[in-house]
Design an enzyme around this catalytic site. Structure first.
Site: not given
Length: 287
Positions: A209, A247
Site C-alpha cells: 500500500e 493504516h
C-alpha cells in the site's frame, strides 16, 4: 515444509479471558490449531474453551515447557510488557493489537532482535497455513491449501485475494500479514526469504500500500536473490497526498511512497505488477 507455523507449534494466548481472546481462541481451536495455554493476570485456574489460564508466561513454561509461540490480544497500553514477557521466553510472537504507541513498537522490535525471536505485527491478522493451523484472526473458510505464498500489509486485502485464489482452483501455502504500522517485526524481505526456502511455495503474491518504500526494497532484494516470481498489487492509487489512509503507515509524503511511484519501481525490479486485485489470478496462471 511450511513457513513459521507447523505441527510443532504450541501456542499460548495472552489476553485469553478478554472478549477478543475468547472468540479467536475458539476459532483457532476449531481450525485444529494447537493452543496449549492462555494468560490473564489474576485469573489463573480458570479455563477458556478447555484451555488452562495462567498468570504469566513464566508460569505457563513451568507447566508447559513445549510452548514456543504467543498470540497477543492485549489492550495497546499494555502490549509492550506482554510482548517483552513473551519474547524473552518464546520463539514466535504474533501481536494482533493495533494503535500501539510507535515507541513501544520500536522497543518491542529491538528487544526481539536481541533475543532472536520472530515478531509478526503489531496490527496484524496473523499467519495461516491451510490444513496446518492459524495463529491469528483470518476467516479460515476462504483459505485452501496450495502453492501460492501470500504476504500483505492489509488484512482485508489478504482475505479478498485469498478468496479469489481459492475460488480459481489454486491455493495458499502460507499467508502472513506483516502488519500495517510503520514499525513491524517481520518485513516483506524477511517473509520473501522464508518463501524462497519453502519447497511448497512456487509463486509469491505481495500486497502493499502507499507510504514508505518497504515493497520497493523487497522487489529489489527479490530481483537479486529470489528465483520465484512475485506478483504485486499496491493499494491506494486514489489516495490524496498527506492524508493517512487506514493504516498508520499508509501516508504519502512527497513523491516517494505513492502507488504509481511504487508500481513503476516494482516493475523495474522484475515484479509482475497488477492494477486491480482481480488480475492477480490471471497473472499467476500465466506464469
Amino acid at each position: 515444509m511450511v513457513i513459521l507455523l507447523n505441527k510443532g507449534t504450541n501456542i499460548v494466548v495472552q489476553g485469553i479471558t478478554g472478549k477478543q481472546g475468547r472468540f479467536h481462541t475458539k476459532e483457532m481451536l476449531d481450525y485444529n490449531t494447537n493452543i496449549v495455554a492462555g494468560t490473564s493476570p489474576g485469573k489463573a485456574g480458570q479455563t477458556v474453551e478447555g484451555v488452562p489460564v495462567y498468570n504469566t508466561i513464566e508460569e505457563v513454561k513451568r507447566y508447559h515447557p513445549e510452548v514456543n509461540t504467543s498470540i497477543i490480544f492485549i489492550p495497546a497500553p499494555f502490549v509492550k510488557d506482554a510482548a517483552f514477557e513473551a519474547i524473552s521466553e518464546l520463539d514466535l510472537v504474533i501481536i494482533i493489537t493495533e494503535h500501539i504507541p510507535i515507541h513501544d513498537s520500536m522497543e518491542i522490535v529491538e528487544y526481539a532482535k536481541e533475543h532472536d525471536t520472530v515478531v509478526i505485527g503489531p496490527n496484524t491478522p496473523g499467519i495461516i497455513t491451510p490444513e496446518i493451523g492459524k495463529v491469528g484472526i483470518m476467516p479460515t473458510h476462504i483459505f485452501k491449501k496450495g502453492n501460492i505464498g501470500l504476504v500483505s500489509r492489509s488484512g482485508t486485502l489478504t482475505y479478498e485475494i485469498a478468496s479469489e485464489i481459492s475460488d480459481s482452483g489454486l491455493g495458499i501455502s502460507t499467508a502472513i500479514g506483516i502488519g500495517g504500522d510503520p514499525i513491524t517485526g517481520q518485513n516483506f524481505i524477511d517473509v520473501l526469504k522464508k518463501f524462497e526456502e519453502d519447497p511448497d511455495t512456487e509463486a509469491i503474491v505481495m500486497l502493499g500500500e502507499i507510504g514508505g518504500i518497504a515493497e520497493v526494497k523487497a522487489a529489489k532484494y527479490a530481483q537479486e536473490h529470489l528465483t520465484k516470481p512475485i506478483i504485486s498489487f499496491i493499494a491506494g492509487v486514489s489516495a490524496p497526498q498527506g492524508k493517512r489512509m487506514g493504516h498508520a503507515g499508509a501516508i504519502i509524503e512527497g513523491t516517494d511512497g505513492t502507488a504509481e511511484n511504487k508500481k513503476e519501481l516494482l516493475k523495474s525490479f522484475g515484479a509482475h505488477v497488477v492494477d486491480k486485485p482481480s488480475e492477480i489470478v490471471a497473472v499467476i496462471k500465466s506464469l
